[in-house]
Design an enzyme around this catalytic site. Sequence first.
Site, short mmCIF file in Angstrom:
data_model
loop_
_atom_site.label_atom_id
_atom_site.label_comp_id
_atom_site.label_asym_id
_atom_site.label_seq_id
_atom_site.Cartn_x
_atom_site.Cartn_y
_atom_site.Cartn_z
N ASN A 158 0.82 -1.15 0.26
CA ASN A 158 -0.10 -0.16 0.22
C ASN A 158 1.00 1.12 0.00
OD1 ASN A 158 -1.71 1.92 0.32
ND2 ASN A 158 -2.29 1.37 2.64
N LYS A 165 0.15 4.35 -0.33
CA LYS A 165 -0.21 5.44 -0.05
C LYS A 165 -0.08 6.61 -0.71
CE LYS A 165 -0.06 3.57 4.61
NZ LYS A 165 -0.08 3.54 5.90
N HIS A 168 -9.70 1.85 4.35
CA HIS A 168 -8.06 1.93 5.32
C HIS A 168 -8.42 3.04 6.21
CE1 HIS A 168 -4.30 2.97 6.17
NE2 HIS A 168 -3.88 1.90 5.78
N GLU A 221 -6.83 5.19 7.33
CA GLU A 221 -6.50 6.57 6.89
C GLU A 221 -7.69 7.37 6.34
OE1 GLU A 221 -2.70 5.80 5.10
OE2 GLU A 221 -2.12 5.29 6.91
N GLU A 260 -5.59 -4.48 10.43
CA GLU A 260 -4.51 -3.27 10.69
C GLU A 260 -5.07 -2.65 12.01
OE1 GLU A 260 -2.68 -2.48 6.70
OE2 GLU A 260 -4.24 -1.12 6.99
N GLY A 303 2.25 2.62 10.75
CA GLY A 303 3.01 3.54 10.21
C GLY A 303 3.75 4.04 11.57
N SER A 330 2.92 -1.97 10.27
CA SER A 330 4.46 -1.91 10.35
C SER A 330 4.98 -3.37 10.19
CB SER A 330 4.93 -1.35 12.01
OG SER A 330 4.46 0.08 12.07
P1 PGA Z 1 2.59 0.27 7.48
O1 PGA Z 1 1.30 0.75 6.89
O2 PGA Z 1 3.01 -0.81 6.95
O3 PGA Z 1 3.37 1.48 7.07
O4 PGA Z 1 2.55 0.66 9.03
C1 PGA Z 1 0.43 -0.37 6.64
C2 PGA Z 1 -1.00 0.23 5.95
O5 PGA Z 1 -1.44 1.31 6.32
O6 PGA Z 1 -1.48 -0.42 4.96
#
Ligand code: PGA
Length: 289
Positions: free
Chosen positions: A44, A46, A130, A132, A201, A207, A247
């Site tokens: 992903n 982003k 997601h 976000e 998640e 992140g 992460s």
């Molecule tokens: P990350 O993001 O691996 O950077 O924590 C995962 C995601 O948001 O899909």
Amino acid sequence: QVVPTYLLRVRTCLRGGRASPACRIAERERGMNRKYRKTLIAGNWKMNKTPTQTKAFMTELKGLLPKGRWCDIALCVPAVCIPAAVRAMRETRVAIGAENCSAHTAGAYTGEIAADMLVDAGCKYVILGHSERRAMGETDADVNAKLHTALDAGLIPIVCCGETLAQRESGVTEEWITMQIKLALAGVPEEKIRRIVIAYEPIWAIGTGETATPEQAEEVCQHIRTIIRKRFGSKNARAMTILYGGSMNEKNAFELLAQPDIDGGLIGGASLVPEKFVRIIEDANQPVG
Ligand code: PGA
């Protein structure tokens, strides 16, 4: 081509880590589960990389991808990068996906992108719900509407769910996940459930560099499978691909992916670096049986 267990062990040891006995037992169980469902490693991106950077990344990735039969691989990229990504990966096993789509099929929705357009541009997957995007105001009802549109267009939705740190600490993770999954999947007929991927998640792990432990991640992924079993039956639950995200990187992927109910990963930061992404793909390719 399946890598024998001892080679995976050797690799893990060389990397300075050794799988715990609990991990080895879980891994054996997961090996059996792989007969029933697909393993998927999805990136992903982003809001990262331009179309030019996408082309460079894909060229590098192609040179690093292991030969042979590996797990399913996808990269979900910003909409403007989709054509460059699709063009670069045409002859490979890497599928391209989008990070969102509209709940509407067409019309006066300035700035939105329809599921049909994504399919026509060469996408196979779309990430939906997601955290976000939820933080930008997307509701469970929006996620559900988008899911139906995506399925009708022929996309494979990767539906995200996950709790905040406050929710985990107050002990409501299971209830929260149950609610998110039930609302996201409302109205999905039994024959379509296998075309959906779910990603767990935890928001506190996205992140942040903080990962759920393999046990924490497994517990929730197992719970998600139970929800699917109750609503769609045990055969569908057994066939469902459930990912962990938050992460996940080349250092922790092996133990997470060894869990019986974790069928892959949704990877943010580590999917932006070809070597890291490939290491995770290698760690997902654990032997069957
Ligand atoms: P990350 O993001 O691996 O950077 O924590 C995962 C995601 O948001 O899909």
